[in-house]
Design a protein around this motif. Structure first.
Motif, PDB file in Angstrom:
ATOM      1  N   HIS A  71       0.843  -1.185   0.000  1.00  0.00           N
ATOM      2  CA  HIS A  71       0.000   0.000   0.000  1.00  0.00           C
ATOM      3  C   HIS A  71       0.882   1.239   0.000  1.00  0.00           C
ATOM      4  CE1 HIS A  71      -3.252  -2.633   0.789  1.00  0.00           C
ATOM      5  NE2 HIS A  71      -3.078  -2.755   2.081  1.00  0.00           N
ATOM      6  N   LEU A  72       0.338   2.303  -0.515  1.00  0.00           N
ATOM      7  CA  LEU A  72       0.955   3.616  -0.414  1.00  0.00           C
ATOM      8  C   LEU A  72       0.138   4.396   0.595  1.00  0.00           C
ATOM      9  CD1 LEU A  72       2.716   6.038  -1.442  1.00  0.00           C
ATOM     10  CD2 LEU A  72       0.890   6.440  -3.098  1.00  0.00           C
ATOM     11  N   ARG A  73       0.799   5.054   1.503  1.00  0.00           N
ATOM     12  CA  ARG A  73       0.097   5.933   2.449  1.00  0.00           C
ATOM     13  C   ARG A  73       0.977   7.149   2.676  1.00  0.00           C
ATOM     14  NH1 ARG A  73      -4.004   6.109   6.283  1.00  0.00           N
ATOM     15  NH2 ARG A  73      -3.494   7.321   8.121  1.00  0.00           N
ATOM     16  N   CYS A  74       0.421   8.329   2.411  1.00  0.00           N
ATOM     17  CA  CYS A  74       1.186   9.557   2.631  1.00  0.00           C
ATOM     18  C   CYS A  74       0.263  10.648   3.161  1.00  0.00           C
ATOM     19  CB  CYS A  74       1.898  10.011   1.362  1.00  0.00           C
ATOM     20  SG  CYS A  74       0.832  10.409  -0.022  1.00  0.00           S
ATOM     21  N   THR A  75       0.857  11.549   3.892  1.00  0.00           N
ATOM     22  CA  THR A  75       0.140  12.690   4.438  1.00  0.00           C
ATOM     23  C   THR A  75       0.024  13.757   3.360  1.00  0.00           C
ATOM     24  OG1 THR A  75       1.014  12.215   6.629  1.00  0.00           O
ATOM     25  CG2 THR A  75       0.196  14.450   6.248  1.00  0.00           C
ATOM     26  N   ILE A  76      -1.135  14.379   3.274  1.00  0.00           N
ATOM     27  CA  ILE A  76      -1.330  15.472   2.326  1.00  0.00           C
ATOM     28  C   ILE A  76      -0.706  16.729   2.911  1.00  0.00           C
ATOM     29  CG2 ILE A  76      -3.035  16.941   1.176  1.00  0.00           C
ATOM     30  CD1 ILE A  76      -4.933  14.487   1.247  1.00  0.00           C
ATOM     31  N   THR A  77       0.198  17.318   2.136  1.00  0.00           N
ATOM     32  CA  THR A  77       0.842  18.568   2.531  1.00  0.00           C
ATOM     33  C   THR A  77       0.700  19.550   1.370  1.00  0.00           C
ATOM     34  OG1 THR A  77       3.011  18.035   1.608  1.00  0.00           O
ATOM     35  CG2 THR A  77       2.565  17.272   3.867  1.00  0.00           C
ATOM     36  N   ASN A  78       1.233  20.734   1.543  1.00  0.00           N
ATOM     37  CA  ASN A  78       1.235  21.701   0.450  1.00  0.00           C
ATOM     38  C   ASN A  78       2.111  21.267  -0.715  1.00  0.00           C
ATOM     39  OD1 ASN A  78      -0.579  23.554   1.560  1.00  0.00           O
ATOM     40  ND2 ASN A  78       1.030  24.477   2.799  1.00  0.00           N
ATOM     41  N   ASN A  79       2.928  20.254  -0.526  1.00  0.00           N
ATOM     42  CA  ASN A  79       3.785  19.731  -1.585  1.00  0.00           C
ATOM     43  C   ASN A  79       2.994  18.699  -2.401  1.00  0.00           C
ATOM     44  OD1 ASN A  79       5.776  18.800  -3.253  1.00  0.00           O
ATOM     45  ND2 ASN A  79       7.236  18.320  -1.609  1.00  0.00           N
ATOM     46  N   LEU A  80       2.043  19.198  -3.182  1.00  0.00           N
ATOM     47  CA  LEU A  80       1.221  18.294  -3.995  1.00  0.00           C
ATOM     48  C   LEU A  80       2.035  17.607  -5.080  1.00  0.00           C
ATOM     49  CD1 LEU A  80      -2.128  20.285  -4.287  1.00  0.00           C
ATOM     50  CD2 LEU A  80      -1.604  18.291  -2.856  1.00  0.00           C
ATOM     51  N   ALA A  81       3.160  18.197  -5.490  1.00  0.00           N
ATOM     52  CA  ALA A  81       4.024  17.550  -6.486  1.00  0.00           C
ATOM     53  C   ALA A  81       4.549  16.221  -5.942  1.00  0.00           C
ATOM     54  CB  ALA A  81       5.179  18.470  -6.865  1.00  0.00           C
ATOM     55  N   LEU A  82       4.902  16.180  -4.667  1.00  0.00           N
ATOM     56  CA  LEU A  82       5.366  14.933  -4.069  1.00  0.00           C
ATOM     57  C   LEU A  82       4.244  13.898  -4.058  1.00  0.00           C
ATOM     58  CD1 LEU A  82       7.433  13.202  -2.596  1.00  0.00           C
ATOM     59  CD2 LEU A  82       6.689  14.295  -0.446  1.00  0.00           C
ATOM     60  N   THR A  83       3.041  14.313  -3.683  1.00  0.00           N
ATOM     61  CA  THR A  83       1.898  13.398  -3.689  1.00  0.00           C
ATOM     62  C   THR A  83       1.664  12.853  -5.097  1.00  0.00           C
ATOM     63  OG1 THR A  83       0.890  14.591  -1.844  1.00  0.00           O
ATOM     64  CG2 THR A  83      -0.559  13.175  -3.137  1.00  0.00           C
ATOM     65  N   ARG A  84       1.686  13.721  -6.098  1.00  0.00           N
ATOM     66  CA  ARG A  84       1.511  13.271  -7.492  1.00  0.00           C
ATOM     67  C   ARG A  84       2.587  12.261  -7.875  1.00  0.00           C
ATOM     68  NH1 ARG A  84       0.619  18.835  -8.210  1.00  0.00           N
ATOM     69  NH2 ARG A  84       2.707  19.086  -9.094  1.00  0.00           N
ATOM     70  N   ASP A  85       3.832  12.552  -7.513  1.00  0.00           N
ATOM     71  CA  ASP A  85       4.933  11.643  -7.858  1.00  0.00           C
ATOM     72  C   ASP A  85       4.761  10.280  -7.200  1.00  0.00           C
ATOM     73  OD1 ASP A  85       6.097  13.619  -9.401  1.00  0.00           O
ATOM     74  OD2 ASP A  85       7.622  14.149  -7.899  1.00  0.00           O
ATOM     75  N   LEU A  86       4.390  10.267  -5.925  1.00  0.00           N
ATOM     76  CA  LEU A  86       4.205   8.995  -5.214  1.00  0.00           C
ATOM     77  C   LEU A  86       3.068   8.178  -5.826  1.00  0.00           C
ATOM     78  CD1 LEU A  86       4.689  10.241  -1.544  1.00  0.00           C
ATOM     79  CD2 LEU A  86       6.268   8.796  -2.867  1.00  0.00           C
ATOM     80  N   VAL A  87       1.957   8.849  -6.123  1.00  0.00           N
ATOM     81  CA  VAL A  87       0.817   8.154  -6.736  1.00  0.00           C
ATOM     82  C   VAL A  87       1.200   7.639  -8.120  1.00  0.00           C
ATOM     83  CG1 VAL A  87      -1.523   8.463  -7.647  1.00  0.00           C
ATOM     84  CG2 VAL A  87      -0.929   9.341  -5.383  1.00  0.00           C
ATOM     85  N   ARG A  88       1.928   8.446  -8.891  1.00  0.00           N
ATOM     86  CA  ARG A  88       2.343   8.026 -10.236  1.00  0.00           C
ATOM     87  C   ARG A  88       3.208   6.763 -10.178  1.00  0.00           C
ATOM     88  NH1 ARG A  88       2.119  10.167 -14.987  1.00  0.00           N
ATOM     89  NH2 ARG A  88       1.533  12.222 -14.224  1.00  0.00           N
ATOM     90  N   VAL A  89       4.186   6.739  -9.283  1.00  0.00           N
ATOM     91  CA  VAL A  89       5.068   5.569  -9.166  1.00  0.00           C
ATOM     92  C   VAL A  89       4.266   4.346  -8.726  1.00  0.00           C
ATOM     93  CG1 VAL A  89       6.983   4.599  -7.829  1.00  0.00           C
ATOM     94  CG2 VAL A  89       7.174   6.892  -8.802  1.00  0.00           C
ATOM     95  N   TYR A  90       3.403   4.525  -7.734  1.00  0.00           N
ATOM     96  CA  TYR A  90       2.601   3.400  -7.251  1.00  0.00           C
ATOM     97  C   TYR A  90       1.688   2.857  -8.355  1.00  0.00           C
ATOM     98  CZ  TYR A  90      -0.453   0.489  -4.510  1.00  0.00           C
ATOM     99  OH  TYR A  90      -1.141  -0.602  -4.039  1.00  0.00           O
ATOM    100  N   ALA A  91       0.982   3.754  -9.036  1.00  0.00           N
ATOM    101  CA  ALA A  91       0.031   3.328 -10.070  1.00  0.00           C
ATOM    102  C   ALA A  91       0.750   2.690 -11.254  1.00  0.00           C
ATOM    103  CB  ALA A  91      -0.812   4.517 -10.528  1.00  0.00           C
ATOM    104  N   ARG A  92       1.900   3.220 -11.615  1.00  0.00           N
ATOM    105  CA  ARG A  92       2.673   2.611 -12.699  1.00  0.00           C
ATOM    106  C   ARG A  92       3.096   1.197 -12.312  1.00  0.00           C
ATOM    107  NH1 ARG A  92       6.966   6.230 -13.722  1.00  0.00           N
ATOM    108  NH2 ARG A  92       5.521   7.439 -14.981  1.00  0.00           N
ATOM    109  N   HIS A  93       3.543   1.023 -11.079  1.00  0.00           N
ATOM    110  CA  HIS A  93       3.922  -0.307 -10.596  1.00  0.00           C
ATOM    111  C   HIS A  93       2.717  -1.257 -10.608  1.00  0.00           C
ATOM    112  CE1 HIS A  93       5.985  -3.376  -8.276  1.00  0.00           C
ATOM    113  NE2 HIS A  93       4.918  -3.422  -7.505  1.00  0.00           N
ATOM    114  N   ALA A  94       1.547  -0.717 -10.336  1.00  0.00           N
ATOM    115  CA  ALA A  94       0.324  -1.543 -10.323  1.00  0.00           C
ATOM    116  C   ALA A  94      -0.138  -1.914 -11.727  1.00  0.00           C
ATOM    117  CB  ALA A  94      -0.789  -0.810  -9.590  1.00  0.00           C
ATOM    118  N   GLY A  95       0.353  -1.199 -12.763  1.00  0.00           N
ATOM    119  CA  GLY A  95       0.000  -1.563 -14.128  1.00  0.00           C
ATOM    120  C   GLY A  95      -0.665  -0.486 -14.952  1.00  0.00           C
ATOM    121  N   LEU A  96      -0.944   0.681 -14.366  1.00  0.00           N
ATOM    122  CA  LEU A  96      -1.521   1.765 -15.164  1.00  0.00           C
ATOM    123  C   LEU A  96      -0.419   2.440 -15.973  1.00  0.00           C
ATOM    124  CD1 LEU A  96      -4.078   3.667 -12.896  1.00  0.00           C
ATOM    125  CD2 LEU A  96      -4.543   2.078 -14.749  1.00  0.00           C
TER     126      LEU A  96
END
Length: 148
Positions: free
Chosen positions: A6-31
């Motif tokens: 699972h990916l779990r991260c705190t939402i902060t003003n650094n939305l670029a980091l959140t986007r990057d983490l979600v992108r890496v996770y989703a790519r690994h999952a197959g999207l």
């Protein structure tokens, strides 16, 4: 054996980091491609809404099952209501861009759900994974005459 994580991260003003983490996770999952971009944009909109309307505190959690990648965007305020989602889904965004984020989320994801655990809001964004992402390659070994 594939061990899910699972990916779990705190939402902060650094939305670029959140986007990057979600992108890496989703790519690994197959999207990939446009579907990957759609999920990342939808999560960004949901996380931005947490910062603006959800008490500025929340989390993003992503996980997969056999065929679906789900991202939960949670906040502590619990202000997001089913009628907000219904309004955003049924109406076109106005020139004032009110509900534009929710409208985008509905149009970018395969499924969107909402519940309110422990008084907060949990927005659940789901994307079906491509078939190849959850089927392992055939390794042979079946001597059945039906298999050719």
């Amino acid at each position: 054996m594939h061990v899910p994580f699972h990916l779990r991260c705190t939402i902060t003003n650094n939305l670029a980091l959140t986007r990057d983490l979600v992108r890496v996770y989703a790519r690994h999952a197959g999207l990939s491609g446009t579907r990957l971009d759609h999920l990342v944009l939808a999560v960004n909109e949901a996380a931005a809404n947490v910062l603006e309307h959800g008490g500025a505190r929340g989390t993003v959690t992503a996980y997969t099952d056999a065929a679906v990648l789900t991202v939960e965007v949670c906040d502590a305020a619990g202000r997001l209501r089913p009628e907000h989602l219904a309004d955003a889904r049924l109406t076109r965004p106005s020139a004032s861009a009110r509900h534009l984020g929710l409208w985008l989320i509905h149009h970018l994801c395969d499924e969107v759900g909402l519940d309110h655990p422990q008084g907060g809001s949990r927005l659940r964004l789901s994307m079906r994974l491509p078939l190849a992402a959850h089927l392992r390659p055939w390794e042979g070994g079946d001597s059945s005459p039906a298999v050719s």
